[in-house]
Design a protein around this motif. Sequence first.
Motif, short mmCIF file in Angstrom:
data_model
loop_
_atom_site.label_atom_id
_atom_site.label_comp_id
_atom_site.label_asym_id
_atom_site.label_seq_id
_atom_site.Cartn_x
_atom_site.Cartn_y
_atom_site.Cartn_z
N ALA A 34 -4.13 -5.98 -11.54
CA ALA A 34 -2.76 -6.50 -10.41
C ALA A 34 -2.16 -5.49 -10.35
O ALA A 34 -1.15 -4.29 -9.36
N ALA A 35 -1.78 -4.90 -11.42
CA ALA A 35 -0.31 -4.57 -11.59
C ALA A 35 -0.57 -3.34 -11.61
O ALA A 35 0.06 -2.03 -11.06
N LEU A 36 -1.81 -2.23 -11.80
CA LEU A 36 -2.27 -1.41 -11.87
C LEU A 36 -2.99 -0.66 -10.20
O LEU A 36 -2.47 0.20 -9.90
N ILE A 37 -3.46 -1.75 -10.17
CA ILE A 37 -3.96 -1.54 -8.46
C ILE A 37 -2.68 -1.95 -7.86
O ILE A 37 -2.11 -0.13 -6.73
N VAL A 38 -1.61 -2.37 -7.51
CA VAL A 38 -0.41 -2.43 -7.15
C VAL A 38 0.51 -0.98 -7.30
O VAL A 38 1.17 -0.88 -6.39
N GLY A 39 0.45 -0.98 -8.44
CA GLY A 39 1.20 0.57 -8.96
C GLY A 39 0.71 1.93 -8.11
O GLY A 39 1.27 2.45 -7.57
N SER A 178 0.18 -3.50 2.95
CA SER A 178 -0.87 -4.07 3.32
C SER A 178 -1.54 -4.76 2.00
O SER A 178 -1.97 -5.56 1.50
N ARG A 179 -1.86 -3.31 0.89
CA ARG A 179 -2.48 -3.11 -0.04
C ARG A 179 -1.54 -4.29 -1.05
O ARG A 179 -1.98 -4.47 -1.79
N VAL A 180 -0.41 -2.89 -0.91
CA VAL A 180 0.26 -4.16 -2.53
C VAL A 180 1.06 -5.86 -1.80
O VAL A 180 0.71 -6.20 -2.98
N VAL A 181 0.99 -5.87 -0.84
CA VAL A 181 1.28 -7.47 -0.39
C VAL A 181 0.20 -8.04 -0.82
O VAL A 181 -0.05 -8.95 -1.34
N VAL A 182 -0.99 -7.44 -0.28
CA VAL A 182 -2.50 -8.93 -0.28
C VAL A 182 -2.59 -8.95 -1.94
O VAL A 182 -3.30 -9.68 -2.24
N THR A 183 -2.84 -7.74 -2.20
CA THR A 183 -3.17 -8.06 -3.89
C THR A 183 -1.71 -8.62 -4.85
O THR A 183 -2.62 -9.40 -5.93
#
Length: 236
Positions: A34-39, A178-183
């Motif tokens: 999740a951290a990698l995806i959010v970054g 939206s990607r950051v918030v949802v993840t």
Amino acid sequence: MPSTAAHVERHLSHRVGWLRAAVLGANDGITSTAALIVGVAAADASRAGVFTAGVAALVAGAGSMAAGEYGSVSSQRDSELADIAKERAELETMPDRELMELTRIYIDKGLTPPLAQEVAIELSKGDVLAVHMAEELGITHETLARPLQAASYSALSFAAGALLPLVAVMLAGTSAVSRVVVTFVVALLGLAALGAAGARAGGAPFGKATIRMLVLGGLAMLVTALVGKALGTAVT
């Protein structure tokens, strides 16, 4: 009048080996992926880029967890087996001294010397090695380190945990926000559920484990999001 029915206590410490590996794997799977995806999402990467990064994190993380757990638990098992072999040799060559050691252990636990010696002699008539393993080394056949089990649980639980933010970001909207918030939200919910499930499986209180998961996981994702946003702005 007190009941004469058998009282059965449910202890869960025998689960510590696989439970530790499973919880650690799933926690790392959710948090690191999740951290990698959010970054990456915060850097305004494309949908394909975010997905590729998530899949790479899942595969690499599962392999790394399996290798790490196998190596560390194998070292622990080697040490335990060495201690057991030493104890077996001492029982064969110095049984009287080992009996005295066992007697001393029971005296230290509060038995009188005569009773402690009687208990030690009686227990030594059975599986004397198992008795000395438990009393001197704190090792039983149930708690003996199992490298393959630990590696398997770690890899599978990491992959299962990593799937959660990966699926979440793919179902999110097209914007970076939206990607950051949802993840972020889905990962926190997953960590909360994991903390509660791990506490339940280990017979521990829910609150402390859940809060610990949320705080540490949330911080990891927040820092990575800020770094990704900063790098994304700087590169562009």
